[in-house]
Design a protein around this motif. Structure first.
Motif, mmCIF file in Angstrom:
data_model
loop_
_atom_site.group_PDB
_atom_site.id
_atom_site.type_symbol
_atom_site.label_atom_id
_atom_site.label_comp_id
_atom_site.label_asym_id
_atom_site.label_seq_id
_atom_site.Cartn_x
_atom_site.Cartn_y
_atom_site.Cartn_z
ATOM 1 N N LYS A 205 0.952 -1.369 0.060
ATOM 2 C CA LYS A 205 0.186 0.078 -0.125
ATOM 3 C C LYS A 205 0.780 1.311 0.075
ATOM 4 O O LYS A 205 0.587 2.217 -0.720
ATOM 5 C CB LYS A 205 -0.768 0.096 1.207
ATOM 6 N N ALA A 206 1.961 1.116 0.704
ATOM 7 C CA ALA A 206 2.920 2.443 0.775
ATOM 8 C C ALA A 206 3.597 2.750 -0.562
ATOM 9 O O ALA A 206 3.508 4.191 -1.042
ATOM 10 C CB ALA A 206 3.926 2.143 1.854
ATOM 11 N N ALA A 207 3.881 1.625 -1.373
ATOM 12 C CA ALA A 207 4.283 1.706 -2.750
ATOM 13 C C ALA A 207 3.333 2.178 -3.612
ATOM 14 O O ALA A 207 3.596 2.933 -4.460
ATOM 15 C CB ALA A 207 5.097 0.194 -3.072
ATOM 16 N N GLN A 208 2.112 1.892 -3.460
ATOM 17 C CA GLN A 208 0.903 2.058 -4.289
ATOM 18 C C GLN A 208 0.629 3.587 -4.128
ATOM 19 O O GLN A 208 0.458 4.577 -5.022
ATOM 20 C CB GLN A 208 -0.191 1.401 -4.190
ATOM 21 N N ASP A 209 0.662 4.039 -2.905
ATOM 22 C CA ASP A 209 0.369 5.327 -2.583
ATOM 23 C C ASP A 209 1.679 6.347 -3.077
ATOM 24 O O ASP A 209 1.574 7.484 -3.712
ATOM 25 C CB ASP A 209 0.134 5.557 -0.913
ATOM 26 N N LEU A 210 3.033 5.906 -2.902
ATOM 27 C CA LEU A 210 4.057 6.742 -3.156
ATOM 28 C C LEU A 210 3.992 7.060 -4.677
ATOM 29 O O LEU A 210 4.485 8.258 -5.250
ATOM 30 C CB LEU A 210 5.270 5.960 -2.676
ATOM 31 N N LEU A 211 3.809 5.838 -5.295
ATOM 32 C CA LEU A 211 4.039 6.125 -6.970
ATOM 33 C C LEU A 211 2.792 6.396 -7.639
ATOM 34 O O LEU A 211 2.747 6.273 -8.968
ATOM 35 C CB LEU A 211 4.537 4.764 -7.484
ATOM 36 N N VAL A 212 1.649 6.661 -6.932
ATOM 37 C CA VAL A 212 0.288 7.007 -7.445
ATOM 38 C C VAL A 212 -0.332 6.169 -8.638
ATOM 39 O O VAL A 212 -0.282 6.072 -9.565
ATOM 40 C CB VAL A 212 0.405 8.482 -8.052
ATOM 41 N N LEU A 213 -0.360 4.602 -7.856
ATOM 42 C CA LEU A 213 -0.558 3.663 -8.728
ATOM 43 C C LEU A 213 -2.211 3.120 -8.670
ATOM 44 O O LEU A 213 -2.620 2.492 -9.580
ATOM 45 C CB LEU A 213 0.180 2.247 -8.394
ATOM 46 N N ASN A 214 -2.848 3.759 -7.810
ATOM 47 C CA ASN A 214 -4.303 3.776 -7.899
ATOM 48 C C ASN A 214 -4.545 2.057 -7.759
ATOM 49 O O ASN A 214 -5.585 1.593 -8.480
ATOM 50 C CB ASN A 214 -5.043 4.249 -8.849
ATOM 51 N N GLY A 215 -4.019 1.417 -7.031
ATOM 52 C CA GLY A 215 -4.242 -0.178 -6.669
ATOM 53 C C GLY A 215 -3.477 -0.972 -7.672
ATOM 54 O O GLY A 215 -3.618 -2.307 -7.485
ATOM 55 N N LYS A 216 -2.779 -0.713 -8.563
ATOM 56 C CA LYS A 216 -2.094 -1.268 -9.858
ATOM 57 C C LYS A 216 -0.843 -1.822 -8.807
ATOM 58 O O LYS A 216 -0.066 -1.592 -7.932
ATOM 59 C CB LYS A 216 -1.842 -0.569 -10.781
ATOM 60 N N VAL A 217 -0.145 -3.150 -9.516
ATOM 61 C CA VAL A 217 0.844 -3.416 -9.269
ATOM 62 C C VAL A 217 1.990 -3.990 -10.159
ATOM 63 O O VAL A 217 1.339 -3.978 -11.419
ATOM 64 C CB VAL A 217 0.601 -5.114 -8.352
ATOM 65 N N SER A 218 3.233 -4.185 -10.009
ATOM 66 C CA SER A 218 4.185 -4.312 -11.136
ATOM 67 C C SER A 218 4.202 -5.847 -11.553
ATOM 68 O O SER A 218 4.444 -6.286 -12.752
ATOM 69 C CB SER A 218 5.537 -4.045 -10.456
ATOM 70 N N GLU A 219 4.050 -6.900 -10.479
ATOM 71 C CA GLU A 219 3.925 -8.205 -10.620
ATOM 72 C C GLU A 219 3.412 -9.149 -9.746
ATOM 73 O O GLU A 219 2.883 -8.652 -8.776
ATOM 74 C CB GLU A 219 5.429 -8.566 -10.883
ATOM 75 N N ILE A 220 3.140 -10.353 -10.103
ATOM 76 C CA ILE A 220 2.483 -11.253 -9.389
ATOM 77 C C ILE A 220 3.532 -12.363 -9.242
ATOM 78 O O ILE A 220 4.028 -12.952 -10.270
ATOM 79 C CB ILE A 220 1.058 -11.948 -9.774
ATOM 80 N N VAL A 221 3.902 -12.741 -8.040
ATOM 81 C CA VAL A 221 4.936 -13.663 -7.897
ATOM 82 C C VAL A 221 4.389 -15.054 -7.418
ATOM 83 O O VAL A 221 3.717 -15.238 -6.569
ATOM 84 C CB VAL A 221 6.123 -13.331 -6.691
#
Length: 408
Positions: A205-221
């Motif tokens: 959540k902190a990363a999404q807020d910092l980068l303004v991703l609106n709930g998006k993610v970079s990857e699924i592991v």
């Protein structure tokens, strides 16, 4: 032919010292082959498991092109269909979402470029073992959105310890400058320089807020039941997930250099095993050749009495077969016992721990038993024992009876 088999067996019992030398050469050689292969199998398996378990996972799913050009613009949203496909994949053990971005971290004492990883503190523990590598502090909790974990070398470079503040700066997805301060909650030490020197973890959540991703993610592991299921699971997921929009990559594709190292290690090991096999073959050849030379007069008498050259070859070969069979049995049994013993108790290489950790090996290596390898090496050694005996056997069959009888 039964008569010559009896003669061959009698010759083995008649010279126990010579027979013991031959059997020992075969047994020690095969035991060495089995143990060495078991050690390498165990070490390579351990390396692959440690590498994938630590952070990378078995399979990763990204937006197409993310692996080649990691960019925050290639973030993914609306992934319920993919998650549903993962849940229905039989090899799936667990999966977790992450945000990944290159960023700048700074403290009053310095700054450095890092890989910033936003993780779900709960599900991340199911796909990686990074939470077990804390030297100080504690792992992130679900609501620790103002906390950060950093690598041990990064901590030293920044002179930032537990409780200190560091600032993360990057570019947000909307083009603005992303910046936020975090409190160091833990220090990670893995032994792998690229992680300890250049990794920082915050909550998803902190990363999404910092980068303004609106709930998006970079990857699924994705973590599977075992490494052996990776290829099958990759093929299956590629049929379920739209390859025009997403990429499904296993750890071999994500880190080809690690996989190539393991392949090189296998080739190098096979070269060593081949050299050991040559030593074994030379020992067998010398022993049997000496046995033939010692029995020159005996072979001369057999030839004078009408024994055919082919029967002499058969007798010597049969003797070698019996010796090889006994040696192969003892060698395979000894090698198996050694692998089982050290596979349970391990081989302590802690004096080399620094070098081993950099290569994702543990300080204790556990050899791994592979019955296929044992069967193959046993068959090879036995075949070599028989084939190599043909040279002295042919020499014996070509003796002149008169000269052989006169031989002292």
């Amino acid at each position: 032919m039964s008569t010559f088999i009896k003669i061959a067996w009698r010759n083995i019992a008649r010279s126990p010292a010579r027979s013991l030398i031959t059997v020992s050469a075969v047994a020690i050689g095969l035991c060495s082959l089995v143990f060495l292969k078991g050690f390498v199998n165990g070490a390579d398996q351990q390396m692959a498991e440690n590498y994938t378990d630590l952070l990378i996972g078995h399979i990763q799913i990204h937006k197409t092109g993310f692996q080649k050009n990691m960019s925050i613009e290639k973030s993914m949203g609306g992934l319920e269909n993919i998650k549903d496909a993962l849940r229905k994949t039989p090899q799936t053990a667990a999966f977790s979402e992450r945000v990944k971005d290159f960023a700048l971290i700074s403290s009053p004492e310095g700054s450095a470029g890092i890989l910033l990883l936003g993780v779900d503190p709960v599900s991340e523990k199911n796909v990686s073992t990074i939470h077990k590598r804390l030297r100080k502090g504690e792992f992130l909790k679900k609501d620790d959105n103002d906390k950060i974990l950093i690598g041990a070398q990064l901590s030293d470079n920044l002179k930032a310890g537990l409780g200190d503040k560091v600032v993360i700066m990057s570019q947000a997805s909307d083009g603005s400058v992303a910046a936020a301060a975090y409190e160091v909650a833990g220090i990670i030490e893995t032994g792998a320089e690229e992680i300890d020197k250049g990794l920082a973890l915050i909550t998803l959540k902190a990363a999404q807020d910092l980068l303004v991703l609106n709930g998006k993610v970079s990857e699924i592991v994705l973590k599977l039941g075992s490494l052996g299921e990776v290829d099958a699971a990759t093929r299956l997921l590629k049929t379920k997930i739209d390859q025009t929009k997403f990429e499904v990559l296993n750890w071999k594709e994500i880190s080809p250099q690690v996989y190539q190292w393991l392949q090189f290690d296998a080739v190098f090991t096979n070269l060593i095993l081949f050299i050991v096999l040559l030593v074994v073959a030379t020992g067998i050849l010398n022993t049997i050749l000496m046995a033939v030379l010692e029995r020159t007069r005996e072979f001369g008498i057999m030839l004078a009495l009408g024994t055919k050259p082919g029967q002499i070859v058969f007798t010597v070969t049969a003797e070698s077969f019996f010796l090889g069979l006994i040696g192969t049995f003892i060698g395979a049994l000894s090698g198996t016992c050694l692998v089982i013993f050290f596979g349970t108790n391990g081989i302590d290489l802690s004096v080399m721990s620094s070098a081993l950790n950099n290569l994702y090996y543990d300080s204790i290596i556990y050899p791994r038993l592979d019955y296929v390898d044992i069967g193959i090496y046993s068959l090879i050694v036995l075949s070599v024992s028989i084939i190599i005996s043909i040279i002295p056997a042919l020499k014996a069959s070509r003796l002149s009876p008169i000269e052989a009888i006169r031989h002292i």
